[in-house]
Design a protein around this motif. Structure first.
Motif, PDB file in Angstrom:
ATOM      1  N   ILE A 125      20.967  33.409  23.672  1.00 49.66           N
ATOM      2  CA  ILE A 125      20.249  32.516  24.564  1.00 49.66           C
ATOM      3  C   ILE A 125      19.216  31.764  23.747  1.00 49.66           C
ATOM      4  CG2 ILE A 125      18.545  34.246  25.242  1.00 49.66           C
ATOM      5  CD1 ILE A 125      18.555  32.973  28.041  1.00 49.66           C
ATOM      6  N   ARG A 137      21.814  38.573  37.934  1.00 51.90           N
ATOM      7  CA  ARG A 137      21.590  37.161  38.265  1.00 51.90           C
ATOM      8  C   ARG A 137      20.204  36.967  38.871  1.00 51.90           C
ATOM      9  NH1 ARG A 137      22.038  32.803  36.518  1.00 51.90           N
ATOM     10  NH2 ARG A 137      24.246  32.985  36.234  1.00 51.90           N
ATOM     11  N   ASP A 191      17.273  34.752  37.285  1.00 58.83           N
ATOM     12  CA  ASP A 191      16.704  33.652  38.057  1.00 58.83           C
ATOM     13  C   ASP A 191      15.190  33.799  38.203  1.00 58.83           C
ATOM     14  OD1 ASP A 191      19.218  32.568  38.315  1.00 58.83           O
ATOM     15  OD2 ASP A 191      19.477  33.173  40.415  1.00 58.83           O
ATOM     16  N   GLY A 239      18.235  30.942  31.471  1.00 55.34           N
ATOM     17  CA  GLY A 239      19.489  30.251  31.717  1.00 55.34           C
ATOM     18  C   GLY A 239      20.728  30.964  31.223  1.00 55.34           C
ATOM     19  N   PHE A 240      20.927  32.199  31.650  1.00 52.94           N
ATOM     20  CA  PHE A 240      22.152  32.894  31.280  1.00 52.94           C
ATOM     21  C   PHE A 240      23.325  32.287  32.040  1.00 52.94           C
ATOM     22  CE2 PHE A 240      19.226  36.510  30.391  1.00 52.94           C
ATOM     23  CZ  PHE A 240      19.563  36.691  29.061  1.00 52.94           C
ATOM     24  N   THR A 241      24.450  32.151  31.353  1.00 52.12           N
ATOM     25  CA  THR A 241      25.659  31.686  32.021  1.00 52.12           C
ATOM     26  C   THR A 241      26.281  32.863  32.772  1.00 52.12           C
ATOM     27  OG1 THR A 241      27.133  32.248  30.192  1.00 52.12           O
ATOM     28  CG2 THR A 241      26.102  30.044  30.149  1.00 52.12           C
ATOM     29  N   GLU A 242      27.232  32.553  33.616  1.00 49.17           N
ATOM     30  CA  GLU A 242      27.952  33.599  34.343  1.00 49.17           C
ATOM     31  C   GLU A 242      28.657  34.531  33.358  1.00 49.17           C
ATOM     32  OE1 GLU A 242      28.613  35.541  37.840  1.00 49.17           O
ATOM     33  OE2 GLU A 242      27.408  33.743  37.551  1.00 49.17           O
ATOM     34  N   ALA A 243      29.202  33.965  32.284  1.00 52.43           N
ATOM     35  CA  ALA A 243      29.873  34.788  31.265  1.00 52.43           C
ATOM     36  C   ALA A 243      28.874  35.717  30.568  1.00 52.43           C
ATOM     37  CB  ALA A 243      30.566  33.893  30.240  1.00 52.43           C
ATOM     38  N   ASP A 244      27.668  35.219  30.286  1.00 52.85           N
ATOM     39  CA  ASP A 244      26.624  36.058  29.679  1.00 52.85           C
ATOM     40  C   ASP A 244      26.318  37.251  30.576  1.00 52.85           C
ATOM     41  OD1 ASP A 244      26.188  34.265  27.527  1.00 52.85           O
ATOM     42  OD2 ASP A 244      24.612  33.200  28.617  1.00 52.85           O
TER      43      ASP A 244
END
Length: 86
Positions: free
Chosen positions: A4, A51, A55, A60-65
């Protein structure tokens, strides 16, 4: 292993030992709690908790992260997060 990028002013959102006011729980604290409480649980049960923590920390983690992190929590595998400070 995840990666990240965060600005130097946002490091406090990630680490518990940073300086500054603590308006919300740091992501690292939330992750550590999940590691202790959710080993062996389904990824789909862990994912929304990660998540929400991301948040709240404005990370800003992606869904894959997040899925990769949830899988590490589920399996008890070591998870390494590489942080690039901008």
């Amino acid at each position: 292993m995840g990666e990240i990028s965060v600005s130097s002013t946002a490091l406090g959102r990630l680490f518990t030992d940073s300086t500054g006011a603590r308006a919300r729980r740091r992501y690292r604290e939330a992750f550590a709690e999940l590691v202790g409480a959710y080993p062996g649980k389904p990824v789909l049960e862990i994912l929304p908790l990660l998540r929400r923590a991301a948040d709240e920390a404005l990370l800003g983690f992606t869904e894959a992260d997040l899925r990769e992190q949830a899988e590490a929590i589920r399996s008890g595998a070591r998870y390494v997060l590489r942080v690039r400070v901008m």
